[in-house]
Structures are given as C-alpha cells and as structure tokens.
Write an enzyme that holds these catalytic residues in place. Structure first.
Site, PDB file in Angstrom:
ATOM      1  N   GLY A  45       0.774  -1.241   0.000  1.00 43.38           N
ATOM      2  CA  GLY A  45       0.000   0.000   0.000  1.00 43.38           C
ATOM      3  C   GLY A  45       0.802   1.286   0.000  1.00 43.38           C
ATOM      4  O   GLY A  45       0.341   2.296   0.532  1.00 43.38           O
ATOM      5  N   SER A  46       1.980   1.283  -0.628  1.00 43.69           N
ATOM      6  CA  SER A  46       2.736   2.544  -0.629  1.00 43.69           C
ATOM      7  C   SER A  46       2.046   3.604  -1.503  1.00 43.69           C
ATOM      8  O   SER A  46       2.096   4.792  -1.192  1.00 43.69           O
ATOM      9  CB  SER A  46       4.183   2.320  -1.074  1.00 43.69           C
ATOM     10  N   ASN A  47       1.387   3.183  -2.559  1.00 42.32           N
ATOM     11  CA  ASN A  47       0.618   4.163  -3.347  1.00 42.32           C
ATOM     12  C   ASN A  47      -0.588   4.675  -2.569  1.00 42.32           C
ATOM     13  O   ASN A  47      -0.936   5.854  -2.645  1.00 42.32           O
ATOM     14  CB  ASN A  47       0.181   3.554  -4.681  1.00 42.32           C
TER      15      ASN A  47
ATOM     16  N   ASN B  56      -6.378   2.823 -12.192  1.00 42.28           N
ATOM     17  CA  ASN B  56      -5.328   1.887 -11.791  1.00 42.28           C
ATOM     18  C   ASN B  56      -3.984   2.524 -12.107  1.00 42.28           C
ATOM     19  O   ASN B  56      -3.877   3.381 -12.978  1.00 42.28           O
ATOM     20  CB  ASN B  56      -5.478   0.582 -12.594  1.00 42.28           C
TER      21      ASN B  56
ATOM     22  N   HIS C 119      -0.131   1.260 -13.234  1.00 38.99           N
ATOM     23  CA  HIS C 119       0.623   0.111 -13.722  1.00 38.99           C
ATOM     24  C   HIS C 119       2.087   0.519 -13.858  1.00 38.99           C
ATOM     25  O   HIS C 119       2.376   1.595 -14.409  1.00 38.99           O
ATOM     26  CB  HIS C 119       0.054  -0.341 -15.068  1.00 38.99           C
TER      27      HIS C 119
ATOM     28  N   ASP D 140      -5.117  -3.744 -18.127  1.00 36.88           N
ATOM     29  CA  ASP D 140      -4.132  -2.665 -18.328  1.00 36.88           C
ATOM     30  C   ASP D 140      -4.333  -1.949 -19.661  1.00 36.88           C
ATOM     31  O   ASP D 140      -3.378  -1.656 -20.378  1.00 36.88           O
ATOM     32  CB  ASP D 140      -2.703  -3.231 -18.246  1.00 36.88           C
TER      33      ASP D 140
ATOM     34  N   THR E  38       9.060   5.495  -7.095  1.00 38.20           N
ATOM     35  CA  THR E  38       9.190   6.894  -6.677  1.00 38.20           C
ATOM     36  C   THR E  38       8.319   7.795  -7.552  1.00 38.20           C
ATOM     37  O   THR E  38       7.650   8.711  -7.051  1.00 38.20           O
ATOM     38  CB  THR E  38      10.676   7.323  -6.777  1.00 38.20           C
TER      39      THR E  38
ATOM     40  N   GLU F  58       5.657   6.761  -9.252  1.00 36.20           N
ATOM     41  CA  GLU F  58       4.255   6.398  -9.007  1.00 36.20           C
ATOM     42  C   GLU F  58       3.667   7.253  -7.890  1.00 36.20           C
ATOM     43  O   GLU F  58       2.508   7.673  -7.941  1.00 36.20           O
ATOM     44  CB  GLU F  58       4.146   4.915  -8.617  1.00 36.20           C
TER      45      GLU F  58
END
Ligand code: GRF
Length: 201
Positions: free
Chosen positions: A13-15, A108, A110, A146, A173, A175
């Site tokens: 879950g870093s995004n 999303n 990707h 995608d 980074t 993202e």
C-alpha cells in the site's frame, strides 16, 4: 466539491499512503471513505487504521467461488457511494460486472509505459526486453487488462546495471507523485474522456 474516493489494495500500500498524504495536505480535494482489501494480511490495513480510514476486508480465501467474492465486492463498492475507486496494488482482475457498474470511475496504476508490458512483473519484462526508458501509467479501468484510457504517464531511465528491483524502486518513486496527481485531476473535474483519449483541462 469534495469527492468520495475508495481504495482497493492487496499488499503493502505505498501508493495508498501517497494518496492518504496528498489528501491530508489538501492536494487532492477528496475524502478517502474506505480501504477495501482481499487480503487480511495486507500492510495497507495498517496504513488505513493510522489514517482513520474505515476498512472492509473481503478475505478471498473465505469465499466459495470467484463469483461469490465478486458479488460481495460489488456490493461493498456500491455501498461506498464513491465518485472514484482507486486500485493501488489490487492484485485481482476486476470482473466485467464490476467494471460495467462503475464506468470511468475506476483508476489503476501500472508500473510500465502502457501499452508495453501489461500484466504481472512489468518491471522484469522491461529489463528483459532491454528498453532504455520505463515508467508508470495511470489509466481508467475497462474490461481489458491494463488497457483503459491513459490519464498520466511518467518515465524513468533504465540504467545499465538495473535489475527488476532497482528499476521497480525508481518507477515506484514516480508512481507516488503520478498517482496523486492523476487523482487530483479527476477530483477537480479536469479530465475529459473521448473514446480512449483523455484530455486534461
Ligand atoms: C505498484 O508497483 C503498482 O504500480 C502496481 O502494484 C504495485 C503496488 O505497490 N499496480 P504498493 O502496494 O502501492 O506499494
């Protein structure tokens, strides 16, 4: 108008964290109304709890079939009354019923410059192919993997000694700025979609 966004995540879950921080800093005019996960062990759950975001855990393994899981997920998503669903490392393909229930309301990210390197291990595919530029893509979700209309892309160089992990880190980074930026544009009603072309106002 403040939008309601709900996040779907399966892992670290870093995004999701980047989105939480952008909302807290008022860079995104939205409230995060829920984290929905298919994985009760997802670290994203910790992040949600720390940010006081309600969580919905639909443990995929506890459902008798994919259909049963998908109908529970659809119901959970409908309950949110969300303007936007954000897939942030959500590791399952959304079924057609869900995609059709929320047209142009699911995004999303990707870790590749689409349409190259769809599916799993995009960064590994990029290294193996020998491309010199890689990156990430934020797109709307449609019925194909995608494949939906592209909102934003950021690129990074592929360096001579890169492996999958070093390239993935450099892309990640990007993202973390690209995804909040794309969500901000959506929440500010600045995206106009014609066919598969997204224009930014
Ligand atoms: C990211 O690389 C994203 O592009 C891909 O899955 C990964 C999720 O990472 N869809 P995180 O869970 O947001 O840290």
């Amino acid at each position: 108008m403040t939008k309601r966004i709900a996040v779907l995540a399966s892992g670290r879950g870093s995004n999701f964290q980047a989105v939480i921080e952008a909302i807290a800093a008022r860079r995104i005019p939205a409230t995060c109304v829920a984290l929905i996960t298919d994985n009760p062990k997802a670290y994203a759950l910790e992040r949600a709890r720390k940010a006081d975001i309600p969580v919905i855990v639909l443990d995929y393994a506890s459902f008798p079939s994919r259909e049963a899981y998908e109908s529970a997920l659809l119901a959970a998503m409908q309950q949110q009354k969300a303007d936007l669903f954000v897939l942030a490392g959500y590791m399952r393909i959304l079924g057609t019923a869900i995609v059709q229930a929320f047209p142009r309301k699911i995004v999303n990210i990707h870790p590749a410059l689409l349409p190259s390197f769809t599916g799993l291990h995009a960064q590994r595919q990029a290294v193996a192919y020998g491309v010199k530029v890689a990156g990430c893509t934020v797109h709307f979700v449609d019925e194909n993997l995608d494949c939906g209309p592209i909102i934003l892309q950021k690129c990074v160089p592929v360096l001579r000694d890169d492996d999958e992990d070093s390239l993935a880190g450099r892309i990640l980074t990007e993202e973390h700025t690209c995804y909040p930026e794309a969500i901000r544009l959506f929440c500010e009603d600045r995206l106009e979609i014609t066919g598969r072309i997204v224009r930014i106002h």
